[in-house]
Design a protein around this motif. Structure first.
Motif, PDB file in Angstrom:
ATOM      1  N   CYS A  84       3.798   0.553   3.124  1.00 45.93           N
ATOM      2  CA  CYS A  84       2.749   0.091   4.030  1.00 45.93           C
ATOM      3  C   CYS A  84       2.168  -1.230   3.526  1.00 45.93           C
ATOM      4  N   GLU A  85       1.658  -2.017   4.469  1.00 46.18           N
ATOM      5  CA  GLU A  85       0.902  -3.205   4.129  1.00 46.18           C
ATOM      6  C   GLU A  85      -0.149  -3.424   5.217  1.00 46.18           C
ATOM      7  N   ARG A  86      -1.139  -4.249   4.921  1.00 46.48           N
ATOM      8  CA  ARG A  86      -2.172  -4.549   5.907  1.00 46.48           C
ATOM      9  C   ARG A  86      -1.553  -5.255   7.111  1.00 46.48           C
ATOM     10  N   PRO A 127      -5.980  -1.745  10.267  1.00 48.34           N
ATOM     11  CA  PRO A 127      -4.692  -1.180  10.684  1.00 48.34           C
ATOM     12  C   PRO A 127      -3.607  -1.458   9.663  1.00 48.34           C
ATOM     13  N   LEU A 128      -2.578  -0.591   9.677  1.00 47.15           N
ATOM     14  CA  LEU A 128      -1.462  -0.687   8.739  1.00 47.15           C
ATOM     15  C   LEU A 128      -0.162  -0.972   9.471  1.00 47.15           C
ATOM     16  N   LEU A 129       0.772  -1.510   8.726  1.00 47.19           N
ATOM     17  CA  LEU A 129       2.136  -1.642   9.214  1.00 47.19           C
ATOM     18  C   LEU A 129       3.039  -0.849   8.284  1.00 47.19           C
ATOM     19  N   VAL A 130       3.711   0.160   8.826  1.00 49.31           N
ATOM     20  CA  VAL A 130       4.706   0.917   8.070  1.00 49.31           C
ATOM     21  C   VAL A 130       6.032   0.197   8.233  1.00 49.31           C
ATOM     22  N   LYS A 131       6.711  -0.131   7.135  1.00 49.78           N
ATOM     23  CA  LYS A 131       7.928  -0.937   7.186  1.00 49.78           C
ATOM     24  C   LYS A 131       9.035  -0.299   6.349  1.00 49.78           C
ATOM     25  N   ALA A 132      10.261  -0.499   6.819  1.00 54.80           N
ATOM     26  CA  ALA A 132      11.425  -0.095   6.031  1.00 54.80           C
ATOM     27  C   ALA A 132      11.588  -1.050   4.857  1.00 54.80           C
ATOM     28  N   SER A 133      11.871  -0.508   3.704  1.00 56.22           N
ATOM     29  CA  SER A 133      12.074  -1.365   2.531  1.00 56.22           C
ATOM     30  C   SER A 133      13.362  -2.160   2.652  1.00 56.22           C
ATOM     31  N   ALA A 134      14.389  -1.563   3.266  1.00 55.10           N
ATOM     32  CA  ALA A 134      15.664  -2.254   3.470  1.00 55.10           C
ATOM     33  C   ALA A 134      15.774  -2.663   4.929  1.00 55.10           C
ATOM     34  N   LEU A 157       0.841  -1.191   0.000  1.00 55.26           N
ATOM     35  CA  LEU A 157       0.000   0.000   0.000  1.00 55.26           C
ATOM     36  C   LEU A 157       0.878   1.242   0.000  1.00 55.26           C
ATOM     37  N   ASN A 158       0.461   2.253  -0.747  1.00 58.59           N
ATOM     38  CA  ASN A 158       1.200   3.512  -0.791  1.00 58.59           C
ATOM     39  C   ASN A 158       0.776   4.384   0.393  1.00 58.59           C
ATOM     40  N   PRO A 159       1.725   4.858   1.237  1.00 59.00           N
ATOM     41  CA  PRO A 159       1.343   5.690   2.386  1.00 59.00           C
ATOM     42  C   PRO A 159       0.530   6.920   1.996  1.00 59.00           C
ATOM     43  N   ALA A 160       0.715   7.410   0.763  1.00 65.15           N
ATOM     44  CA  ALA A 160       0.028   8.637   0.351  1.00 65.15           C
ATOM     45  C   ALA A 160      -1.429   8.409  -0.033  1.00 65.15           C
ATOM     46  N   SER A 161      -1.830   7.143  -0.207  1.00 63.58           N
ATOM     47  CA  SER A 161      -3.184   6.903  -0.715  1.00 63.58           C
ATOM     48  C   SER A 161      -4.002   5.950   0.147  1.00 63.58           C
ATOM     49  N   VAL A 162      -3.535   5.632   1.361  1.00 60.82           N
ATOM     50  CA  VAL A 162      -4.298   4.712   2.198  1.00 60.82           C
ATOM     51  C   VAL A 162      -5.532   5.420   2.763  1.00 60.82           C
ATOM     52  N   THR A 163      -6.546   4.624   3.102  1.00 60.28           N
ATOM     53  CA  THR A 163      -7.788   5.149   3.670  1.00 60.28           C
ATOM     54  C   THR A 163      -8.113   4.394   4.950  1.00 60.28           C
ATOM     55  N   ASP A 164      -9.195   4.823   5.614  1.00 58.35           N
ATOM     56  CA  ASP A 164      -9.632   4.144   6.839  1.00 58.35           C
ATOM     57  C   ASP A 164      -9.902   2.664   6.596  1.00 58.35           C
ATOM     58  N   ALA A 165     -10.329   2.337   5.395  1.00 59.50           N
ATOM     59  CA  ALA A 165     -10.652   0.943   5.079  1.00 59.50           C
ATOM     60  C   ALA A 165      -9.414   0.052   5.089  1.00 59.50           C
ATOM     61  N   ASP A 166      -8.236   0.656   4.958  1.00 58.55           N
ATOM     62  CA  ASP A 166      -6.995  -0.123   4.931  1.00 58.55           C
ATOM     63  C   ASP A 166      -6.448  -0.403   6.330  1.00 58.55           C
ATOM     64  N   SER A 168      -4.916   4.616  13.222  1.00 49.92           N
ATOM     65  CA  SER A 168      -5.757   5.733  12.784  1.00 49.92           C
ATOM     66  C   SER A 168      -4.947   6.594  11.830  1.00 49.92           C
ATOM     67  N   LEU A 169      -5.616   7.217  10.879  1.00 53.59           N
ATOM     68  CA  LEU A 169      -4.905   7.962   9.842  1.00 53.59           C
ATOM     69  C   LEU A 169      -4.137   9.148  10.397  1.00 53.59           C
ATOM     70  N   ASP A 170      -4.586   9.714  11.531  1.00 55.46           N
ATOM     71  CA  ASP A 170      -3.853  10.857  12.067  1.00 55.46           C
ATOM     72  C   ASP A 170      -2.516  10.451  12.690  1.00 55.46           C
ATOM     73  N   GLU A 171      -2.280   9.136  12.832  1.00 50.71           N
ATOM     74  CA  GLU A 171      -0.987   8.651  13.312  1.00 50.71           C
ATOM     75  C   GLU A 171      -0.008   8.399  12.166  1.00 50.71           C
ATOM     76  N   LEU A 172      -0.513   8.381  10.939  1.00 46.44           N
ATOM     77  CA  LEU A 172       0.279   7.907   9.809  1.00 46.44           C
ATOM     78  C   LEU A 172       1.501   8.773   9.535  1.00 46.44           C
ATOM     79  N   ALA A 173       1.329  10.099   9.516  1.00 42.22           N
ATOM     80  CA  ALA A 173       2.445  10.981   9.161  1.00 42.22           C
ATOM     81  C   ALA A 173       3.612  10.808  10.134  1.00 42.22           C
TER      82      ALA A 173
END
Length: 654
Positions: A190-192, A145-152, A134-143, A164-169
């Motif tokens: 990001c991923e589910r 909870p999310l896991l933000v991960k380092a690519s490397a 998932l792209n962090p710039a286009s996720v919605t409430d429907a996505d 919650s989306l207000d935690e994303l930034a």
């Protein structure tokens, strides 16, 4: 054939590789930072090369210095270990370009799997089930909870859960900063997030001749901050049908990138048994000993043979019995507002003694210890706070858990706070013994319960009495006159001896006397059998108990079958200058200030971030304890701070 191997790593992994080299008759070369000049891995190698500095960016992440060290010492091969540059394709190419043997997969395979984004796309094409990116710039409430991960990279660094989306930034910013610091690449995705998944991984080993082994699976679901704490093989969750599917997916992953060497394919499995590819670690894993224990293989020795071009047999050996590994960390957990704040610890490890360590790679009842530390080692602030991996094997899972818990409970650890009690409580927990070990284990059973001290209040009281008697014996042993008289002896009996100890906010005042009638201690039904500076034996209500006592830096460490207790010796006179102003927030660990969220004069609410510290390769958030105003902010970005240093002061709102 490899004759002389440089290990481009430190600590327990360097010692682990050296062990296999000694068995194979291969010479060893260590590299060390200034902080590691006296570390066991530095002293055990046949030759060692200094990497000036302390920070990883100055030392273990400098590919050109590592290649030069190999050339200067006559090494003909390089083993990267895990962490640092172990999954860096440019480093692998630099080693090969220097004419050295690289004990690892081809650089192209590292490169492909080094990007979690690209690797998922490749795995999907190879028929391996994946969770969509998932792209962090286009996720919605429907996505959520999310896991933000380092690519490397990996190891839980550069990873954040977002509900919650207000935690994303903030999560993206923090994960990116942490990933950039740890791996040199700030890219995140990001991923589910599966709240109750099982972390299952398959050990693979492949040679240059097309043979690909799926050696066995491990379960590593019990984690803190997305870093594994307990690992085991085989998984109690995986049945024969699921195992066959996992092994098939792991072999497909390795074959898709023409993999060579040892690696691990990691999956996340849901309660229904469906699993999804997470990543492939193109290196040896921290938890590889449990696979060695159930197969009898030496995976490092096999890495060396594959690097020399040898063929693997057609099939790996079967697994036998059960093996469990725990990671012993120098850290403490503090529960604040229902959230866990894991804080690494540093200092001198005065005593580190694990009982009954007696085995290595082959299965058989016993205990294995892989550690980068020994008694007297210094636990610094520059690297991961893991002290050791303690591993056991037994015919059954229940027996392996029982043996490991008993050994940990009896381990002597003096000088730093560790997660030992947490590990023992996990191993003895009914849910763990039932195999109910998904990634929500800590949330479900509560860290306030799981991290509770093994020693009861009664144990603390008895340990305090033993500490007082041992101190008295020490004083008498060093007395210049009348050393044979009992401590505090008088011709005419007067008030008893008094000693004051504390553990956290609990105080124990020991009032006792030693005379012709033996020990008289207020509030205790105890008879003194013997007292020496390092050991006290008491008869407690008809049961004889032995307490081993050691004292370092104003702390008495008391070990017994009842539990281990660290008692702070109260000073006879308090220092009035030591008091802190109300609202002061002090550094809970040594570290570096990496970000500031406020300025002096800013209003804050309870829980608002004030600043972030980086210590032992992890970021730690310092938050406001209550509503108020930041009246002082005496630190700056990049500043090194020591334990107890004031970071900020939050005063009442005007």
């Amino acid at each position: 054939m490899i004759q002389n191997l440089l290990v481009a790593n430190r600590g327990e992994i360097a010692r682990r590789v050296f062990r296999s080299c000694r068995d194979a008759g291969i010479g060893t070369v260590a590299v060390f930072s200034d902080a590691d000049a006296a570390a066991p891995h530095t002293l055990e190698a046949d030759a060692a090369v200094r990497l000036p500095g302390n920070a990883p960016s100055e030392t273990y992440l400098r590919a050109e210095l590592l290649v030069k060290a190999a050339a200067d010492t006559g090494a003909d091969a390089v083993h990267p270990g895990y962490g640092f540059l172990s999954e860096n394709a440019a480093f692998a190419r630099a080693v090969l370009d220097a004419g050295l043997t690289w004990v690892g997969p081809p650089p192209e395979a590292i490169e492909t799997m080094g990007s979690k984004v690209e690797s998922k796309r490749l795995m999907a094409a190879a028929g391996v089930p994946v969770l969509s990116e998932l792209n962090p710039a286009s996720v919605t409430d429907a996505d959520l909870p999310l896991l933000v991960k380092a690519s490397a990279g990996g190891g839980g660094r550069g990873m954040r859960v977002v509900r919650s989306l207000d935690e994303l930034a903030e999560a993206v910013e923090g994960a990116s900063a942490e990933a950039g610091s740890a791996f040199g690449d700030p890219t995140v995705f990001c991923e589910r997030y599966l709240e109750t998944g099982r972390h299952i991984e398959v050990q693979v080993l492949a040679d240059r001749h097309g043979t690909v082994w799926a050696v066995g699976e491990r379960e590593c679901s019990i984690q803190r901050r997305h870093q594994k704490v307990v690992e085991e093989a085989p998984s109690p969750f995986v049945d024969d049908a699921m195992r066959a599917e996992l092994f098939d997916a792991a072999r497909k992953a390795a074959q898709a990138i023409d993999y060579v060497g040892a690696g691990t394919v990691e999956f996340l499995a849901g309660p229904d048994g469906r699993f999804y590819f997470l990543e492939m670690n193109t290196r040896l894993q921290v938890e590889h000993p449990v696979t060695e224990n159930v197969t009898g293989l030496d995976l490092v020795a096999l890495q060396l043979r594959v690097a020399d071009g040898e063929r693997l047999p057609a099939d790996p050996p079967p697994t036998v019995g059960h093996s469990i590994e725990v990671r012993l960390y120098a850290e403490t957990v503090i529960i604040q507002n229902g959230a866990a704040n894991w804080q690494p610890q540093s200092g001198t490890l005065h005593t580190f003694e694990v009982p009954d360590v007696d085995r290595s790679f082959t299965h058989g009842p016993g205990l294995r210890l892989d550690s980068g530390f020994v008694s007297g080692s210094v636990v610094g602030v520059h690297y991961d706070p893991m002290l050791a991996k303690v591993i056991t094997w037994a015919p059954t899972r229940a027996e392996a858990a029982r043996r490991l818990a008993k050994a940990l409970a009896a381990t002597k650890i003096h000088g730093v706070v560790t997660n030992r009690d947490l590990l023992v409580n996990i191993l003895r927990h009914d849910a763990f013994l039932a195999g109910e070990t998904d990634t929500a284990f800590f949330d479900r059973h509560g860290l306030d319960t799981l991290a509770a001290p093994l020693a009861t209040v009664d144990t603390e009281r008895l340990s305090a009495l033993a500490a007082a008697l041992a101190e008295a014996a020490t004083n008498r042993a060093g007395a210049r006159t009348q050393g044979r008289l009992p401590s505090g002896w008088r011709n005419v009996r007067s008030a008893g001896q008094r000693k004051l100890f504390s553990i956290g906010d609990r105080e124990y005042e020991i009032v006792y006397s030693l005379g012709r009638d033996g020990l008289q201690a207020e509030g205790y039904d105890a008879e003194l059998v013997s007292a020496e500076p390092g050991r006290v034996v008491l008869d407690v209500a008809g049961v004889r108990r032995t307490f081993d006592v050691a004292r370092h830096d104003g702390v008495s460490y008391v070990d017994s079958a009842l539990g281990s207790v660290a008692l702070t010796v109260a000073p006879r006179f308090a220092d009035p200058d030591a008091a802190l102003a109300a609202g002061s927030l002090v550094a809970p660990m040594p570290g570096t200030v990496v970000r500031l969220a406020v300025q002096a004069g800013d209003p804050v609410k309870a829980g608002d971030p004030l600043l972030w510290l980086e210590a032992m390769k992890m970021e730690h958030r310092i938050a406001a304890p209550a509503d108020g105003v930041v009246t002082e902010l005496p630190v700056t970005v990049g500043q090194q701070v020591e334990v107890g240093m004031i970071l900020a002061v939050v005063g009442d709102e005007a």
